[in-house]
Design a protein around this motif. Structure first.
Motif, mmCIF file in Angstrom:
data_model
loop_
_atom_site.group_PDB
_atom_site.id
_atom_site.type_symbol
_atom_site.label_atom_id
_atom_site.label_comp_id
_atom_site.label_asym_id
_atom_site.label_seq_id
_atom_site.Cartn_x
_atom_site.Cartn_y
_atom_site.Cartn_z
ATOM 1 N N UNK A 201 0.781 -0.859 -0.191
ATOM 2 C CA UNK A 201 0.131 -0.136 -0.255
ATOM 3 C C UNK A 201 0.622 1.378 0.087
ATOM 4 N N UNK A 202 1.063 1.933 -1.179
ATOM 5 C CA UNK A 202 0.391 1.608 -2.500
ATOM 6 C C UNK A 202 0.884 0.406 -3.101
ATOM 7 N N UNK A 203 0.077 -0.132 -4.078
ATOM 8 C CA UNK A 203 0.860 -1.529 -4.775
ATOM 9 C C UNK A 203 1.332 -0.557 -6.302
ATOM 10 N N UNK A 204 2.145 -1.268 -6.933
ATOM 11 C CA UNK A 204 2.802 -0.608 -7.916
ATOM 12 C C UNK A 204 2.641 -1.639 -9.184
ATOM 13 N N UNK A 205 2.353 -1.235 -10.379
ATOM 14 C CA UNK A 205 2.001 -2.067 -11.591
ATOM 15 C C UNK A 205 2.573 -1.278 -12.648
ATOM 16 N N UNK A 206 3.123 -2.302 -13.671
ATOM 17 C CA UNK A 206 3.618 -1.332 -14.864
ATOM 18 C C UNK A 206 2.568 -1.892 -15.914
ATOM 19 N N UNK A 207 2.535 -1.195 -16.991
ATOM 20 C CA UNK A 207 1.627 -1.150 -18.145
ATOM 21 C C UNK A 207 2.168 -0.915 -19.609
ATOM 22 N N UNK A 208 2.818 -1.596 -19.973
ATOM 23 C CA UNK A 208 3.515 -1.562 -21.252
ATOM 24 C C UNK A 208 2.368 -1.010 -22.301
ATOM 25 N N UNK A 209 2.712 -0.009 -23.142
ATOM 26 C CA UNK A 209 2.136 0.200 -24.381
ATOM 27 C C UNK A 209 3.053 0.370 -25.402
ATOM 28 N N UNK A 210 2.605 0.513 -26.764
ATOM 29 C CA UNK A 210 3.721 0.655 -27.862
ATOM 30 C C UNK A 210 4.664 1.789 -27.575
ATOM 31 N N UNK A 211 5.821 1.476 -27.165
ATOM 32 C CA UNK A 211 6.756 2.764 -27.141
ATOM 33 C C UNK A 211 6.800 3.272 -25.851
ATOM 34 N N UNK A 212 5.904 3.041 -24.789
ATOM 35 C CA UNK A 212 5.829 3.588 -23.771
ATOM 36 C C UNK A 212 5.481 2.408 -22.605
ATOM 37 N N UNK A 213 5.490 2.937 -21.179
ATOM 38 C CA UNK A 213 5.153 2.070 -20.243
ATOM 39 C C UNK A 213 4.441 3.145 -19.090
ATOM 40 N N UNK A 214 3.243 2.763 -18.807
ATOM 41 C CA UNK A 214 2.429 3.360 -17.611
ATOM 42 C C UNK A 214 2.821 2.791 -16.250
#
Length: 405
Positions: A201-214
């Protein structure tokens, strides 16, 4: 409260329409402190609907159904739920009147099958549909909350925000902080942030997109100030490690950031594109108010157009080829001078699927940047199909602009 969203409609399963309802509901539920654990999509068939209901009752506290509330014979959401739960249906006079009034307001006769929509589960709360004919339904059954919403997104959103939220809102707070990054891959990010990702808390997650990562930070609690503090502290820890790759904390597109930076600095830009075929300019023109900063964008796809439109030297083309650092540089410098702007960007490359060689492989792209004080070009090699290479080249161009600005 744990939630499951169940979307009913054969057209969703066949891929004929995009299920935007699930996306919208998930986001809104998180905002009011309700965790969405499952998404389910099912065909318009009673046996599948019954199975989905029984499974959801065993794993969620809040069940939200969208779709299947229309007047036709294949709209069976209410009927199947009532049968499964052992609840009778009855004509709701208020709903009947509202449906008749709806047709009267349109000066259209009401079909006989529309009366089916006015039959609701006995004891259920009627949720008014202000812009359609399908009433919504709210049921509390054995400690579970079951909500039925119409499928059309406009009807669903209005009903959810106006009538559903007051019924399900709770004191528990969930907040999400998005960190938008570019120029770094997901695996590299994970390595840099490895010790932080174990945070609960907080949790952390990565979300890849084309050419980027959120990067998504999710903090929870009953005290809003403490939740905000948790997010702020983690955001600062992450920013301290990867600040050079962060372009926004507002979950926005990089081209929006570029336009806003140009506006703040009162700078004008021009674009000269070859391999990206106008994609960079197109992305910019989707942003309201871009006319303040975008002077022009041109596509110089052929060698002839590069010479005629932006004064690329024919000798440079003959010596180095269209896909080269030298040509990218002259394209950027040429559009800068011709347009009389403060900054210019150019692209030239091989998007494929043909045209590559050992020296100049498919995916090779040169991006030129020119300002009144300096000019340079960078070389990149992108993987993927033609569309992917073009998209990645556009993102790379925006990233270079971000660094300059």
């Amino acid at each position: 409260m744990k939630a499951e969203i169940i979307s009913v409609g054969t057209e969703l399963i066949l891929g004929n329409i995009l299920n935007t309802n699930t996306y919208y509901l998930s986001k809104r539920l998180w905002e009011i402190g309700i965790e969405v654990l499952y998404h389910t999509s099912i065909k318009d068939e009673p046996k599948f609907l019954e199975e989905a209901l029984n499974i959801a009752l065993g794993r969620a506290d809040l069940l939200i159904f969208t779709g299947g509330l229309g007047p036709t014979s294949d709209d069976m959401t209410k009927e199947v739920i009532c049968k499964t739960l052992g609840i009778d249906m009855e004509l709701n006079k208020e709903a009947e009147k509202d449906i008749k009034d709806y047709f009267y307001s349109l000066n259209r006769p009401m079909s006989g099958n529309n009366i089916k929509q006015a039959y609701l589960p006995k004891g259920a709360q009627y949720l008014i549909n202000e812009i359609g004919t399908a009433p919504g339904v709210y049921i509390e059954n054995s400690g579970k909350k079951i909500i039925m919403l119409p499928g059309p997104p406009k009807e669903m959103k209005l009903m959810f925000n106006k009538y559903v939220i007051p019924l399900i809102k709770q004191d528990y707070i969930i907040k999400v902080q998005t960190i938008n990054t570019i120029g770094i891959g997901e695996s590299s990010l994970e390595t840099i942030l490895m010790d932080l990702t174990s945070s609960k808390n907080p949790t952390i997650a990565t979300y890849p997109k084309e050419g980027q990562v959120d990067i998504k930070l999710v903090a929870k609690g009953y005290d809003e100030d403490k939740v905000d503090c948790l997010l702020k502290e983690m955001k600062e820890r992450i920013s301290g490690r990867i600040s050079e790759y962060i372009y926004s904390y507002k979950d926005e597109k990089i081209e929006e950031v570029i336009v806003n930076k140009l506006k703040r600095k009162k700078l004008k830009i021009a674009i000269c594109e070859s391999c990206t075929g106008g994609l960079i300019t197109s992305k910019l023109t989707k942003i309201p108010g871009v006319s303040e900063v975008l002077e022009r964008g041109i596509v110089t796809y052929s060698n002839k157009s590069k010479v005629e439109e932006v004064n690329v030297n024919k000798t440079t083309l003959d010596k180095y080829g269209a896909v080269s650092e030298e040509v990218a540089l002259e394209m950027a410098q040429g559009i800068l001078e011709k347009a009389g702007v403060d900054i210019a960007v150019s692209t030239t490359g091989i998007a494929g699927p043909t045209g590559g060689s050992n020296k100049k492989p498919i995916g090779l792209v040169y991006i030129g940047i020119a300002t009144r004080n300096s000019s340079y070009a960078i070389k990149s090699i992108f993987k993927g199909d033609r569309e992917s290479i073009q998209n990645r080249a556009a993102l790379k161009a925006f990233d270079e602009l971000r660094k300059i600005l």
